[in-house]
Scaffold this motif. Structure first.
Motif, short mmCIF file in Angstrom:
data_model
loop_
_atom_site.label_atom_id
_atom_site.label_comp_id
_atom_site.label_asym_id
_atom_site.label_seq_id
_atom_site.Cartn_x
_atom_site.Cartn_y
_atom_site.Cartn_z
N LEU A 193 36.93 5.64 -23.02
CA LEU A 193 35.83 5.56 -22.05
C LEU A 193 35.89 4.24 -21.29
N PHE A 194 36.06 3.15 -22.03
CA PHE A 194 36.08 1.83 -21.37
C PHE A 194 37.33 1.66 -20.51
N GLU A 195 38.45 2.23 -20.96
CA GLU A 195 39.68 2.18 -20.16
C GLU A 195 39.54 3.00 -18.88
N ALA A 196 38.90 4.17 -18.96
CA ALA A 196 38.71 5.02 -17.78
C ALA A 196 37.83 4.31 -16.75
N ILE A 197 36.76 3.66 -17.21
CA ILE A 197 35.86 2.94 -16.30
C ILE A 197 36.57 1.74 -15.69
N SER A 198 37.32 1.01 -16.52
CA SER A 198 38.05 -0.16 -16.03
C SER A 198 39.10 0.24 -15.00
N GLN B 55 39.28 -0.84 -11.07
CA GLN B 55 40.44 -1.59 -10.61
C GLN B 55 41.39 -0.76 -9.75
N LYS B 56 40.98 0.51 -9.50
CA LYS B 56 41.76 1.43 -8.66
C LYS B 56 43.21 1.55 -9.15
N ARG B 57 43.36 1.81 -10.45
CA ARG B 57 44.67 2.01 -11.05
C ARG B 57 44.63 3.23 -11.97
N ARG B 58 45.80 3.68 -12.38
CA ARG B 58 45.87 4.81 -13.32
C ARG B 58 45.50 4.31 -14.71
N PRO B 59 44.66 5.03 -15.43
CA PRO B 59 44.32 4.61 -16.79
C PRO B 59 45.50 4.81 -17.74
N SER B 60 45.51 4.05 -18.80
CA SER B 60 46.54 4.18 -19.84
C SER B 60 45.84 4.34 -21.19
N PHE B 61 45.98 5.50 -21.78
CA PHE B 61 45.26 5.80 -23.02
C PHE B 61 46.20 5.76 -24.22
#
Length: 275
Positions: free
Chosen positions: A257-262, A266-272
Protein backbone atom coordinates in the motif's frame (compact mmCIF):
# COMPACT_ATOMS: atom_id res chain seq x y z
CA UNK A 1 11.61 -28.60 -11.79
CA UNK A 2 9.47 -31.75 -11.62
CA UNK A 3 8.61 -33.50 -14.87
CA UNK A 4 5.10 -34.69 -15.67
CA UNK A 5 3.54 -37.12 -18.13
CA UNK A 6 0.40 -35.14 -19.03
CA UNK A 7 1.36 -31.51 -18.47
CA UNK A 8 4.40 -29.25 -18.72
CA UNK A 9 5.52 -26.11 -16.89
CA UNK A 10 7.51 -23.69 -19.04
CA UNK A 11 9.21 -20.46 -17.97
CA UNK A 12 9.61 -18.73 -21.32
CA UNK A 13 11.19 -15.43 -20.31
CA UNK A 14 13.94 -15.38 -17.64
CA UNK A 15 13.09 -13.20 -14.62
CA UNK A 16 9.45 -12.89 -15.76
CA UNK A 17 6.87 -13.64 -13.04
CA UNK A 18 4.60 -15.20 -15.70
CA UNK A 19 4.79 -18.98 -16.10
CA UNK A 20 3.13 -21.17 -18.73
CA UNK A 21 1.36 -24.42 -17.85
CA UNK A 22 0.54 -26.68 -20.82
CA UNK A 23 -1.81 -29.59 -21.18
CA UNK A 24 0.73 -31.77 -22.94
CA UNK A 25 -0.78 -34.69 -24.83
CA UNK A 26 -1.10 -33.11 -28.29
CA UNK A 27 -1.33 -36.47 -30.11
CA UNK A 28 -4.77 -37.01 -28.52
CA UNK A 29 -5.84 -33.33 -28.52
CA UNK A 30 -4.82 -33.08 -24.87
CA UNK A 31 -7.49 -35.51 -23.70
CA UNK A 32 -7.46 -35.75 -19.90
CA UNK A 33 -5.85 -38.96 -18.63
CA UNK A 34 -5.66 -40.44 -15.15
CA UNK A 35 -2.17 -38.92 -14.93
CA UNK A 36 -3.64 -35.47 -15.49
CA UNK A 37 -5.92 -35.67 -12.46
CA UNK A 38 -2.97 -36.60 -10.26
CA UNK A 39 -0.44 -34.18 -11.78
CA UNK A 40 -2.50 -31.04 -12.43
CA UNK A 41 -3.15 -30.15 -8.77
CA UNK A 42 0.49 -30.92 -7.90
CA UNK A 43 1.73 -28.57 -10.63
CA UNK A 44 -0.63 -25.79 -9.58
CA UNK A 45 0.41 -26.19 -5.93
CA UNK A 46 4.09 -25.96 -6.88
CA UNK A 47 3.46 -22.79 -8.90
CA UNK A 48 1.34 -21.34 -6.11
CA UNK A 49 4.12 -21.86 -3.58
CA UNK A 50 6.86 -20.53 -5.87
CA UNK A 51 7.51 -16.87 -4.93
CA UNK A 52 8.85 -16.20 -8.42
CA UNK A 53 5.42 -16.94 -9.94
CA UNK A 54 2.78 -14.20 -10.05
CA UNK A 55 0.52 -15.28 -12.94
CA UNK A 56 -0.04 -18.61 -14.73
CA UNK A 57 -1.09 -18.96 -18.38
CA UNK A 58 -2.84 -22.28 -19.05
CA UNK A 59 -2.99 -23.54 -22.63
CA UNK A 60 -2.80 -26.68 -24.73
CA UNK A 61 0.23 -28.02 -26.59
CA UNK A 62 -0.38 -28.44 -30.31
CA UNK A 63 -3.48 -27.35 -32.20
CA UNK A 64 -6.11 -27.87 -29.50
CA UNK A 65 -6.74 -26.89 -25.91
CA UNK A 66 -8.53 -30.03 -24.70
CA UNK A 67 -10.83 -32.65 -26.24
CA UNK A 68 -12.27 -33.73 -22.89
CA UNK A 69 -11.68 -36.76 -20.70
CA UNK A 70 -9.82 -39.58 -22.43
CA UNK A 71 -12.40 -42.27 -23.20
CA UNK A 72 -9.95 -44.92 -21.96
CA UNK A 73 -9.85 -43.14 -18.62
CA UNK A 74 -13.64 -42.91 -18.57
CA UNK A 75 -13.97 -46.62 -19.35
CA UNK A 76 -11.41 -47.48 -16.67
CA UNK A 77 -13.30 -45.48 -14.03
CA UNK A 78 -16.68 -46.97 -14.87
CA UNK A 79 -15.33 -50.51 -15.28
CA UNK A 80 -13.05 -50.40 -12.27
CA UNK A 81 -15.88 -49.39 -9.99
CA UNK A 82 -17.88 -52.55 -10.65
CA UNK A 83 -18.39 -55.05 -7.85
CA UNK A 84 -21.16 -57.34 -6.67
CA UNK A 85 -22.12 -54.84 -3.97
CA UNK A 86 -23.96 -51.92 -5.57
CA UNK A 87 -23.46 -49.74 -2.48
CA UNK A 88 -19.69 -50.23 -2.49
CA UNK A 89 -19.56 -49.71 -6.25
CA UNK A 90 -21.36 -46.40 -5.86
CA UNK A 91 -19.19 -45.30 -2.96
CA UNK A 92 -16.00 -46.02 -4.89
CA UNK A 93 -17.27 -44.19 -7.97
CA UNK A 94 -18.19 -41.19 -5.83
CA UNK A 95 -14.64 -41.05 -4.45
CA UNK A 96 -13.23 -41.21 -8.00
CA UNK A 97 -15.45 -38.31 -9.08
CA UNK A 98 -14.58 -36.25 -6.00
CA UNK A 99 -10.84 -36.74 -6.65
CA UNK A 100 -11.29 -35.54 -10.23
CA UNK A 101 -13.36 -32.58 -9.06
CA UNK A 102 -10.61 -31.62 -6.63
CA UNK A 103 -8.08 -31.60 -9.50
CA UNK A 104 -10.14 -28.96 -11.35
CA UNK A 105 -10.92 -26.97 -8.20
CA UNK A 106 -7.15 -26.72 -7.67
CA UNK A 107 -7.27 -23.84 -10.18
CA UNK A 108 -9.42 -21.84 -7.76
CA UNK A 109 -7.39 -22.89 -4.73
CA UNK A 110 -4.24 -21.54 -6.39
CA UNK A 111 -3.71 -18.03 -5.00
CA UNK A 112 -2.14 -16.82 -8.23
CA UNK A 113 -4.40 -15.85 -11.19
CA UNK A 114 -4.74 -18.57 -13.83
CA UNK A 115 -5.49 -17.37 -17.36
CA UNK A 116 -6.88 -19.82 -19.94
CA UNK A 117 -5.68 -19.31 -23.52
CA UNK A 118 -7.79 -21.54 -25.79
CA UNK A 119 -7.09 -22.57 -29.36
CA UNK A 120 -8.86 -25.29 -31.33
CA UNK A 121 -11.12 -27.65 -29.41
CA UNK A 122 -12.30 -27.01 -25.85
CA UNK A 123 -14.75 -29.81 -25.15
CA UNK A 124 -16.26 -31.46 -22.08
CA UNK A 125 -13.51 -31.55 -19.46
CA UNK A 126 -11.90 -28.59 -21.22
CA UNK A 127 -14.96 -26.51 -20.29
CA UNK A 128 -14.65 -27.76 -16.70
CA UNK A 129 -11.07 -26.44 -16.64
CA UNK A 130 -11.61 -23.03 -18.21
CA UNK A 131 -14.68 -22.22 -16.10
CA UNK A 132 -12.46 -22.68 -13.03
CA UNK A 133 -9.89 -20.23 -14.47
CA UNK A 134 -9.87 -16.55 -13.56
CA UNK A 135 -9.65 -15.13 -17.09
CA UNK A 136 -10.37 -16.74 -20.46
CA UNK A 137 -9.28 -15.86 -23.98
CA UNK A 138 -9.46 -17.72 -27.29
CA UNK A 139 -8.62 -17.64 -30.99
CA UNK A 140 -11.09 -17.15 -33.84
CA UNK A 141 -10.80 -20.80 -34.87
CA UNK A 142 -11.50 -22.18 -31.39
CA UNK A 143 -14.70 -24.09 -30.67
CA UNK A 144 -16.44 -25.24 -27.53
CA UNK A 145 -18.93 -27.88 -26.43
CA UNK A 146 -20.43 -29.00 -23.12
CA UNK A 147 -20.33 -32.51 -24.54
CA UNK A 148 -21.10 -34.81 -21.60
CA UNK A 149 -24.82 -35.20 -22.37
CA UNK A 150 -23.89 -36.84 -25.69
CA UNK A 151 -21.90 -39.46 -23.77
CA UNK A 152 -24.89 -40.20 -21.51
CA UNK A 153 -23.18 -38.40 -18.62
CA UNK A 154 -24.28 -35.54 -16.38
CA UNK A 155 -21.26 -33.21 -16.37
CA UNK A 156 -19.77 -33.59 -12.89
CA UNK A 157 -16.43 -31.78 -12.72
CA UNK A 158 -17.70 -28.22 -12.27
CA UNK A 159 -19.19 -26.95 -15.54
CA UNK A 160 -22.80 -27.14 -14.32
CA UNK A 161 -21.84 -25.25 -11.16
CA UNK A 162 -19.50 -22.61 -12.63
CA UNK A 163 -20.80 -21.96 -16.15
CA UNK A 164 -24.13 -20.40 -15.06
CA UNK A 165 -22.33 -17.72 -13.05
CA UNK A 166 -20.27 -16.85 -16.13
CA UNK A 167 -22.77 -16.99 -19.03
CA UNK A 168 -26.10 -16.91 -17.17
CA UNK A 169 -28.45 -19.71 -16.12
CA UNK A 170 -30.47 -19.85 -19.35
CA UNK A 171 -27.43 -19.95 -21.62
CA UNK A 172 -25.75 -22.60 -19.49
CA UNK A 173 -28.88 -24.76 -19.54
CA UNK A 174 -29.12 -24.53 -23.33
CA UNK A 175 -25.46 -25.35 -23.92
CA UNK A 176 -25.49 -28.24 -21.44
CA UNK A 177 -28.71 -29.85 -22.66
CA UNK A 178 -27.90 -29.61 -26.39
CA UNK A 179 -24.18 -30.31 -26.17
CA UNK A 180 -23.90 -28.20 -29.31
CA UNK A 181 -20.66 -26.83 -30.67
CA UNK A 182 -20.23 -23.07 -30.48
CA UNK A 183 -17.56 -20.74 -31.83
CA UNK A 184 -15.06 -18.43 -30.25
CA UNK A 185 -17.09 -15.40 -31.31
CA UNK A 186 -20.21 -16.85 -29.64
CA UNK A 187 -18.15 -17.64 -26.55
CA UNK A 188 -17.25 -13.93 -26.48
CA UNK A 189 -20.89 -12.84 -26.89
CA UNK A 190 -21.89 -15.17 -24.04
CA UNK A 191 -19.16 -13.78 -21.79
CA UNK A 192 -17.30 -17.09 -21.56
CA UNK A 193 -14.15 -15.43 -22.94
CA UNK A 194 -13.05 -11.81 -22.60
CA UNK A 195 -11.49 -11.44 -26.06
CA UNK A 196 -11.09 -13.36 -29.32
CA UNK A 197 -7.71 -13.14 -31.05
CA UNK A 198 -7.14 -13.55 -34.79
CA UNK A 199 -4.46 -16.23 -34.41
CA UNK A 200 -2.60 -18.29 -31.84
CA UNK A 201 0.46 -16.05 -32.15
CA UNK A 202 -1.68 -12.97 -31.56
CA UNK A 203 -3.29 -14.65 -28.55
CA UNK A 204 0.05 -15.71 -27.08
CA UNK A 205 1.35 -12.16 -27.38
CA UNK A 206 -1.84 -10.52 -26.13
CA UNK A 207 -2.39 -12.85 -23.18
CA UNK A 208 1.22 -12.55 -22.08
CA UNK A 209 0.89 -8.74 -22.10
CA UNK A 210 -2.22 -9.03 -19.91
CA UNK A 211 -0.46 -11.48 -17.60
CA UNK A 212 2.60 -9.24 -17.27
CA UNK A 213 0.35 -6.27 -16.48
CA UNK A 214 -1.37 -8.21 -13.69
CA UNK A 215 1.98 -9.53 -12.43
CA UNK A 216 3.24 -5.94 -12.03
CA UNK A 217 0.50 -5.17 -9.49
CA UNK A 218 0.60 -5.76 -5.74
CA UNK A 219 0.57 -9.54 -5.20
CA UNK A 220 -1.39 -9.04 -1.98
CA UNK A 221 -4.06 -7.06 -3.83
CA UNK A 222 -4.21 -9.55 -6.71
CA UNK A 223 -4.52 -12.65 -4.53
CA UNK A 224 -7.00 -10.85 -2.31
CA UNK A 225 -9.15 -9.82 -5.27
CA UNK A 226 -9.25 -13.41 -6.55
CA UNK A 227 -10.07 -14.82 -3.13
CA UNK A 228 -12.81 -12.30 -2.36
CA UNK A 229 -14.49 -12.69 -5.77
CA UNK A 230 -14.49 -16.48 -5.48
CA UNK A 231 -15.78 -16.44 -1.90
CA UNK A 232 -18.41 -13.89 -2.83
CA UNK A 233 -20.18 -16.36 -5.13
CA UNK A 234 -21.44 -18.21 -2.05
CA UNK A 235 -22.29 -15.20 0.12
CA UNK A 236 -25.04 -12.61 0.37
CA UNK A 237 -24.06 -8.99 -0.27
CA UNK A 238 -23.79 -8.24 3.45
CA UNK A 239 -21.74 -11.40 4.07
CA UNK A 240 -19.45 -10.54 1.14
CA UNK A 241 -18.88 -7.03 2.46
CA UNK A 242 -18.11 -8.44 5.89
CA UNK A 243 -15.69 -10.97 4.37
CA UNK A 244 -13.71 -8.34 2.42
CA UNK A 245 -13.63 -6.07 5.50
CA UNK A 246 -12.10 -8.92 7.48
CA UNK A 247 -9.69 -9.73 4.64
CA UNK A 248 -8.48 -6.14 4.35
CA UNK A 249 -8.18 -5.76 8.11
CA UNK A 250 -5.41 -8.34 7.84
CA UNK A 251 -3.84 -7.39 4.51
CA UNK A 252 -4.55 -3.71 3.76
CA UNK A 253 -1.86 -2.11 5.92
CA UNK A 254 1.04 -3.61 3.99
CA UNK A 255 4.27 -2.36 2.47
CA UNK A 256 2.49 -2.74 -0.91
CA UNK A 257 0.00 0.00 0.00
CA UNK A 258 2.71 2.46 0.98
CA UNK A 259 4.78 1.57 -2.10
CA UNK A 260 1.76 2.09 -4.39
CA UNK A 261 1.06 5.52 -2.88
CA UNK A 262 4.74 6.50 -3.01
CA UNK A 263 5.08 5.40 -6.64
CA UNK A 264 1.92 7.31 -7.59
CA UNK A 265 3.19 10.50 -5.95
CA UNK A 266 6.64 10.11 -7.55
CA UNK A 267 5.13 9.23 -10.95
CA UNK A 268 7.06 5.96 -11.24
CA UNK A 269 6.23 2.27 -11.55
CA UNK A 270 5.79 0.60 -8.17
CA UNK A 271 8.05 -2.28 -7.16
CA UNK A 272 6.47 -4.89 -4.91
CA UNK A 273 8.04 -7.70 -2.91
CA UNK A 274 7.34 -11.31 -3.93
CA UNK A 275 4.61 -13.23 -2.16
Amino acid sequence: METYRSIEIVHKIPNSPVFNLYLNRPSVRNALSGDFFAEFPKALASLDQNPNVSVIILSGAGDHFCSGIDLKTLTSISGGAQSADRGRTGERLRREIKTMQDAITAVEKCRKPVIAAVQGACIGGGIDIITACDLRYCTEDSFFSVKEVDLAITADLGTLQRLPTIVGYGNAMELALTGRRFSGSEAKSLGLVSKVFSSKDAMDEGVRAIAEEIAAKSPLAVTGTKAVLLRGRDLTLDQGLDYVATWNSGALLSDDLFEAISAHNQKRRPSFSKL
